[in-house]
Design a protein around this motif. Structure first.
Motif, PDB file in Angstrom:
ATOM      1  N   GLN A 369     -20.694  27.445 -40.683  1.00  0.00           N
ATOM      2  CA  GLN A 369     -20.745  27.191 -42.128  1.00  0.00           C
ATOM      3  C   GLN A 369     -19.762  26.067 -42.501  1.00  0.00           C
ATOM      4  OE1 GLN A 369     -23.004  29.180 -44.050  1.00  0.00           O
ATOM      5  NE2 GLN A 369     -23.591  29.712 -41.947  1.00  0.00           N
ATOM      6  N   GLU A 370     -20.251  24.833 -42.488  1.00  0.00           N
ATOM      7  CA  GLU A 370     -19.379  23.689 -42.713  1.00  0.00           C
ATOM      8  C   GLU A 370     -18.801  23.658 -44.119  1.00  0.00           C
ATOM      9  OE1 GLU A 370     -20.857  19.943 -41.559  1.00  0.00           O
ATOM     10  OE2 GLU A 370     -21.580  20.603 -39.591  1.00  0.00           O
ATOM     11  N   ASP A 371     -19.494  24.247 -45.094  1.00  0.00           N
ATOM     12  CA  ASP A 371     -19.026  24.164 -46.475  1.00  0.00           C
ATOM     13  C   ASP A 371     -17.778  25.021 -46.712  1.00  0.00           C
ATOM     14  OD1 ASP A 371     -20.644  26.422 -46.026  1.00  0.00           O
ATOM     15  OD2 ASP A 371     -20.966  26.686 -48.178  1.00  0.00           O
ATOM     16  N   ILE A 372     -17.553  26.060 -45.887  1.00  0.00           N
ATOM     17  CA  ILE A 372     -16.349  26.881 -46.079  1.00  0.00           C
ATOM     18  C   ILE A 372     -15.271  26.556 -45.044  1.00  0.00           C
ATOM     19  CG2 ILE A 372     -17.604  28.756 -47.196  1.00  0.00           C
ATOM     20  CD1 ILE A 372     -17.474  30.313 -44.585  1.00  0.00           C
ATOM     21  N   TYR A 373     -15.584  25.665 -44.097  1.00  0.00           N
ATOM     22  CA  TYR A 373     -14.591  25.255 -43.093  1.00  0.00           C
ATOM     23  C   TYR A 373     -14.470  23.735 -43.056  1.00  0.00           C
ATOM     24  CZ  TYR A 373     -14.867  30.054 -41.347  1.00  0.00           C
ATOM     25  OH  TYR A 373     -14.823  31.420 -41.224  1.00  0.00           O
ATOM     26  N   THR A 376      -9.245  20.792 -41.292  1.00  0.00           N
ATOM     27  CA  THR A 376      -8.011  21.494 -41.655  1.00  0.00           C
ATOM     28  C   THR A 376      -6.834  20.986 -40.837  1.00  0.00           C
ATOM     29  OG1 THR A 376      -7.076  23.705 -41.991  1.00  0.00           O
ATOM     30  CG2 THR A 376      -8.331  23.354 -39.965  1.00  0.00           C
ATOM     31  N   ALA A 377      -5.619  21.290 -41.297  1.00  0.00           N
ATOM     32  CA  ALA A 377      -4.416  20.863 -40.580  1.00  0.00           C
ATOM     33  C   ALA A 377      -4.424  21.442 -39.171  1.00  0.00           C
ATOM     34  CB  ALA A 377      -3.176  21.317 -41.342  1.00  0.00           C
ATOM     35  N   GLY A 378      -4.241  20.569 -38.189  1.00  0.00           N
ATOM     36  CA  GLY A 378      -4.349  20.969 -36.793  1.00  0.00           C
ATOM     37  C   GLY A 378      -3.016  21.283 -36.153  1.00  0.00           C
ATOM     38  N   THR A 379      -3.008  21.238 -34.832  1.00  0.00           N
ATOM     39  CA  THR A 379      -1.830  21.634 -34.054  1.00  0.00           C
ATOM     40  C   THR A 379      -1.111  20.436 -33.436  1.00  0.00           C
ATOM     41  OG1 THR A 379      -3.255  21.961 -32.128  1.00  0.00           O
ATOM     42  CG2 THR A 379      -2.829  23.874 -33.509  1.00  0.00           C
ATOM     43  N   GLU A 380      -1.403  19.252 -33.945  1.00  0.00           N
ATOM     44  CA  GLU A 380      -0.736  18.040 -33.451  1.00  0.00           C
ATOM     45  C   GLU A 380       0.152  17.481 -34.559  1.00  0.00           C
ATOM     46  OE1 GLU A 380      -1.870  13.636 -31.618  1.00  0.00           O
ATOM     47  OE2 GLU A 380      -3.444  15.022 -32.258  1.00  0.00           O
ATOM     48  N   PRO A 381       1.450  17.242 -34.285  1.00  0.00           N
ATOM     49  CA  PRO A 381       2.337  16.703 -35.330  1.00  0.00           C
ATOM     50  C   PRO A 381       1.949  15.281 -35.708  1.00  0.00           C
ATOM     51  CG  PRO A 381       3.476  16.753 -33.220  1.00  0.00           C
ATOM     52  CD  PRO A 381       2.164  17.460 -33.010  1.00  0.00           C
ATOM     53  N   ALA A 382       2.190  14.944 -36.960  1.00  0.00           N
ATOM     54  CA  ALA A 382       1.844  13.606 -37.449  1.00  0.00           C
ATOM     55  C   ALA A 382       2.946  12.592 -37.181  1.00  0.00           C
ATOM     56  CB  ALA A 382       1.539  13.661 -38.946  1.00  0.00           C
ATOM     57  N   LEU A 383       4.167  13.066 -36.989  1.00  0.00           N
ATOM     58  CA  LEU A 383       5.284  12.148 -36.767  1.00  0.00           C
ATOM     59  C   LEU A 383       6.433  12.890 -36.091  1.00  0.00           C
ATOM     60  CD1 LEU A 383       6.977  11.398 -40.231  1.00  0.00           C
ATOM     61  CD2 LEU A 383       5.480  13.298 -39.830  1.00  0.00           C
ATOM     62  N   ILE A 392       9.648   8.013 -43.329  1.00  0.00           N
ATOM     63  CA  ILE A 392       8.191   7.944 -43.200  1.00  0.00           C
ATOM     64  C   ILE A 392       7.574   9.299 -43.547  1.00  0.00           C
ATOM     65  CG2 ILE A 392       6.278   7.521 -41.597  1.00  0.00           C
ATOM     66  CD1 ILE A 392       8.183   5.746 -39.971  1.00  0.00           C
ATOM     67  N   ASP A 393       6.473   9.283 -44.313  1.00  0.00           N
ATOM     68  CA  ASP A 393       5.694  10.481 -44.610  1.00  0.00           C
ATOM     69  C   ASP A 393       4.257  10.246 -44.173  1.00  0.00           C
ATOM     70  OD1 ASP A 393       7.709  12.083 -45.896  1.00  0.00           O
ATOM     71  OD2 ASP A 393       7.543  10.745 -47.626  1.00  0.00           O
ATOM     72  N   ARG A 394       3.660  11.263 -43.554  1.00  0.00           N
ATOM     73  CA  ARG A 394       2.257  11.171 -43.156  1.00  0.00           C
ATOM     74  C   ARG A 394       1.561  12.478 -43.448  1.00  0.00           C
ATOM     75  NH1 ARG A 394       3.795   8.836 -37.717  1.00  0.00           N
ATOM     76  NH2 ARG A 394       3.958   6.592 -38.043  1.00  0.00           N
ATOM     77  N   GLU A 395       0.276  12.376 -43.771  1.00  0.00           N
ATOM     78  CA  GLU A 395      -0.547  13.564 -43.965  1.00  0.00           C
ATOM     79  C   GLU A 395      -0.742  14.275 -42.625  1.00  0.00           C
ATOM     80  OE1 GLU A 395      -1.946  14.881 -46.848  1.00  0.00           O
ATOM     81  OE2 GLU A 395      -0.627  13.456 -47.853  1.00  0.00           O
ATOM     82  N   PRO A 396      -1.037  15.577 -42.638  1.00  0.00           N
ATOM     83  CA  PRO A 396      -1.258  16.292 -41.373  1.00  0.00           C
ATOM     84  C   PRO A 396      -2.426  15.716 -40.582  1.00  0.00           C
ATOM     85  CG  PRO A 396      -1.062  17.827 -43.225  1.00  0.00           C
ATOM     86  CD  PRO A 396      -1.149  16.457 -43.804  1.00  0.00           C
ATOM     87  N   VAL A 397      -2.355  15.826 -39.263  1.00  0.00           N
ATOM     88  CA  VAL A 397      -3.476  15.451 -38.402  1.00  0.00           C
ATOM     89  C   VAL A 397      -4.508  16.567 -38.483  1.00  0.00           C
ATOM     90  CG1 VAL A 397      -4.194  14.926 -36.047  1.00  0.00           C
ATOM     91  CG2 VAL A 397      -1.942  14.180 -36.867  1.00  0.00           C
ATOM     92  N   LEU A 398      -5.734  16.203 -38.897  1.00  0.00           N
ATOM     93  CA  LEU A 398      -6.762  17.212 -39.160  1.00  0.00           C
ATOM     94  C   LEU A 398      -7.576  17.515 -37.912  1.00  0.00           C
ATOM     95  CD1 LEU A 398      -8.043  15.996 -42.650  1.00  0.00           C
ATOM     96  CD2 LEU A 398      -6.212  17.630 -42.143  1.00  0.00           C
ATOM     97  N   MET A 399      -8.160  18.724 -37.908  1.00  0.00           N
ATOM     98  CA  MET A 399      -9.029  19.143 -36.808  1.00  0.00           C
ATOM     99  C   MET A 399     -10.218  19.900 -37.388  1.00  0.00           C
ATOM    100  SD  MET A 399      -6.925  22.440 -35.261  1.00  0.00           S
ATOM    101  CE  MET A 399      -8.273  23.026 -34.264  1.00  0.00           C
ATOM    102  N   SER A 400     -11.291  19.954 -36.631  1.00  0.00           N
ATOM    103  CA  SER A 400     -12.469  20.714 -37.022  1.00  0.00           C
ATOM    104  C   SER A 400     -12.467  22.056 -36.302  1.00  0.00           C
ATOM    105  CB  SER A 400     -13.738  19.941 -36.673  1.00  0.00           C
ATOM    106  OG  SER A 400     -14.879  20.752 -36.868  1.00  0.00           O
ATOM    107  N   LEU A 401     -12.962  23.086 -36.986  1.00  0.00           N
ATOM    108  CA  LEU A 401     -13.053  24.416 -36.385  1.00  0.00           C
ATOM    109  C   LEU A 401     -14.430  24.685 -35.786  1.00  0.00           C
ATOM    110  CD1 LEU A 401     -11.245  26.527 -39.155  1.00  0.00           C
ATOM    111  CD2 LEU A 401     -10.255  25.503 -37.105  1.00  0.00           C
ATOM    112  N   LYS A 402     -15.314  23.681 -35.790  1.00  0.00           N
ATOM    113  CA  LYS A 402     -16.697  23.897 -35.388  1.00  0.00           C
ATOM    114  C   LYS A 402     -16.821  24.308 -33.924  1.00  0.00           C
ATOM    115  CE  LYS A 402     -21.312  21.904 -35.649  1.00  0.00           C
ATOM    116  NZ  LYS A 402     -22.128  20.779 -36.136  1.00  0.00           N
TER     117      LYS A 402
END
Length: 484
Positions: A369-373, A376-383, A392-402
């Protein structure tokens, strides 16, 4: 004030329901701490569940593989290096085997849990961090940086630790009383705190500058100042905050704020007249807010919007057993096949039980169900720590749960190397026998020796049993020889 009367809204989350785990999915026989400190005493990730336990002398917590539910043995190995009661524990968001703890002994410690869980008591931490002059009540990992940890103590200070060097690098000294709660925005560039001095603050953490502040005032003043804040949480990238607290009539409240203007809440809503502390949990992927009271058996949940009514009441999970605290499973540990969008681990002190509670979106289709997932923030640091400290500020590295949980990279925690002098005579390190200089060192040495004595006793018992078995075998051989 908002109305409690439910109104129809077209939302894919309006039918979310809570499902408690069955007996086989619960963790039973756990001596959950009876400490009255207002905290969760539980931390969960995709590999392990950790909970603070009741113990005599010092402080300890259990670490259990999350897939090994059931009854826990009374002598299950513990992490027991603290000399005072453990007040907070948090898993590193990027390295599953690293957990931080803080204690009444004024220390913060970093522990590395072996693969598969503990096989014996652990008393030696990877890092021991001393900087607070009084007990440490709160710790928080930076949400996008791998080596930065925040700790708040009863000395009214927040210390920022760079774990790559094992030392505090910044101190936030704007609070005049005990810090009750800390929360980061998505990229970790802002820190919101609630404090016993009745202030709600939004702080730039690197400089310690207070950008916005709200203070609860006495009953005789304006009504807009009647919300006394206890807990605060950032609402992802919505540039808003949610706080829970009490009104002038001591009824529990939830309030929504603009992070750039804390002069007055956008809305305030009264919940009920119970006295337990109300903990807020926010899911940035579904924009759902969960409210769970300490000592309550229920969990209310809302959908947060950008337009009125802002907080839309959805439903309530009810249970007859009161909760002492709640751990939350990260997104990558959820069961996406069952359309699970949130999972709590509920501490039930009276029964020595930890019970999983899944929040599920009912769907007939068995496909992903892609619409509810969303991503999302993953397990890899951005910096790195140095990058963040440099501004320096960075957004979280995103991952898919598919495709399920797949770690993009394998990280390892590297503690700063400290030179250790040795003086070996006949195979014995004489520096290990130097008498302790402080009471803490004495207690650490005592607990180390106790663990070593316990291990030696167990080895001795095993050898005695083996010796008896060999004597029986020898007697049998002699008897057989005599018969021949």
């Amino acid at each position: 004030m908002m109305s409690w009367r439910p109104t129809y809204r077209s939302s894919k989350f309006r039918n979310v329901y809570g499902k408690a785990g069955n007996r086989e999915q619960c963790f039973d026989g756990i001596p959950i701490t009876r400490n009255v400190h207002d905290n969760h005493f539980c931390a969960v990730n995709a590999k392990f569940l950790a909970t603070v336990t009741e113990t005599a002398g010092g402080g300890s917590f259990l670490v259990i593989p999350v897939n090994k539910a059931g009854r826990i043995e009374p002598h299950h190995p513990k992490v027991c290096g603290h000399q005072g009661g453990v007040l907070d524990i948090k898993w590193n968001p990027f390295i599953d085997n690293i957990i931080a703890s803080c204690s009444e002994d004024c220390s913060v410690r970093i522990w590395e849990i072996p693969e598969g869980g503990l096989r014996r008591n652990m008393s030696e931490a990877v890092l021991e961090l001393y900087g607070h002059s009084r007990r440490v009540g709160l710790i928080e990992w930076h949400p996008t940086c791998s080596g930065i940890l925040f700790s708040a103590g009863y000395d009214f200070k927040i210390l920022i630790w760079n774990l790559e060097v094992g030392a505090p690098v910044k101190m936030i000294d704007c609070h005049s009383d005990v810090v009750l709660c800390m929360s980061f925005n998505t990229d970790g560039s802002l820190l919101a705190t609630s404090c016993k001095d009745k202030h709600l603050r939004v702080i730039e953490p690197r400089s310690g500058k207070v950008l916005q502040s709200y203070r609860h005032v006495c009953e005789q003043e304006a009504d807009c100042k009647s919300h006394r804040v206890n807990r605060v949480v950032f609402l992802g990238n919505m540039k808003r905050l949610v706080t829970t607290g009490v009104s002038r009539w001591n009824t529990r409240q939830v309030a929504l704020w603009d992070q750039e203007d804390l002069s007055m809440p956008i809305i305030e809503e009264e919940i009920d007249g119970l006295s337990g502390l109300l903990f807020p949990f926010y899911d940035a992927d579904t924009h759902m807010l969960y409210l769970a009271g300490k000592g309550d058996g229920n969990i209310r949940y809302y959908e947060v919007g950008t337009e009125k009514p802002y907080l839309q009441y959805l439903m309530e999970f009810r249970s007859p057993t009161p909760q002492k605290g709640l751990g939350v499973m990260p997104k990558h540990g959820l069961d996406v096949a069952a359309c699970e969008v949130f999972r709590f681990y509920k501490l039930v002190t009276l029964r020595g039980l930890i019970e999983p509670i899944s929040m599920i979106v009912p769907r007939r289709s068995e496909t992903y169900q892609e619409d509810i997932y969303p991503m999302t923030a993953g397990t890899e640091p951005a910096l790195t720590a140095d990058e963040w400290l440099s501004g320096i500020d960075r957004e979280p590295v995103l991952m898919s749960l598919k495709a399920g949980y797949k770690r993009p990279c394998q990280m390892a925690f590297k503690a700063p190397v400290k030179e250790r002098k040795t003086m070996v005579v006949n195979g014995l390190d004489l520096l290990d026998s130097i008498p302790p200089k402080t009471e803490n060192e004495l207690m650490r040495m005592f607990f180390r020796q106790q663990d070593e004595l316990k291990r030696l006793r167990e080895e001795l018992v095993q050898k005695d049993v083996r010796l008896q078995q060999l004597e029986l075998e020898l007697n049998n051989l002699r008897n057989n020889a005599n018969k021949l």
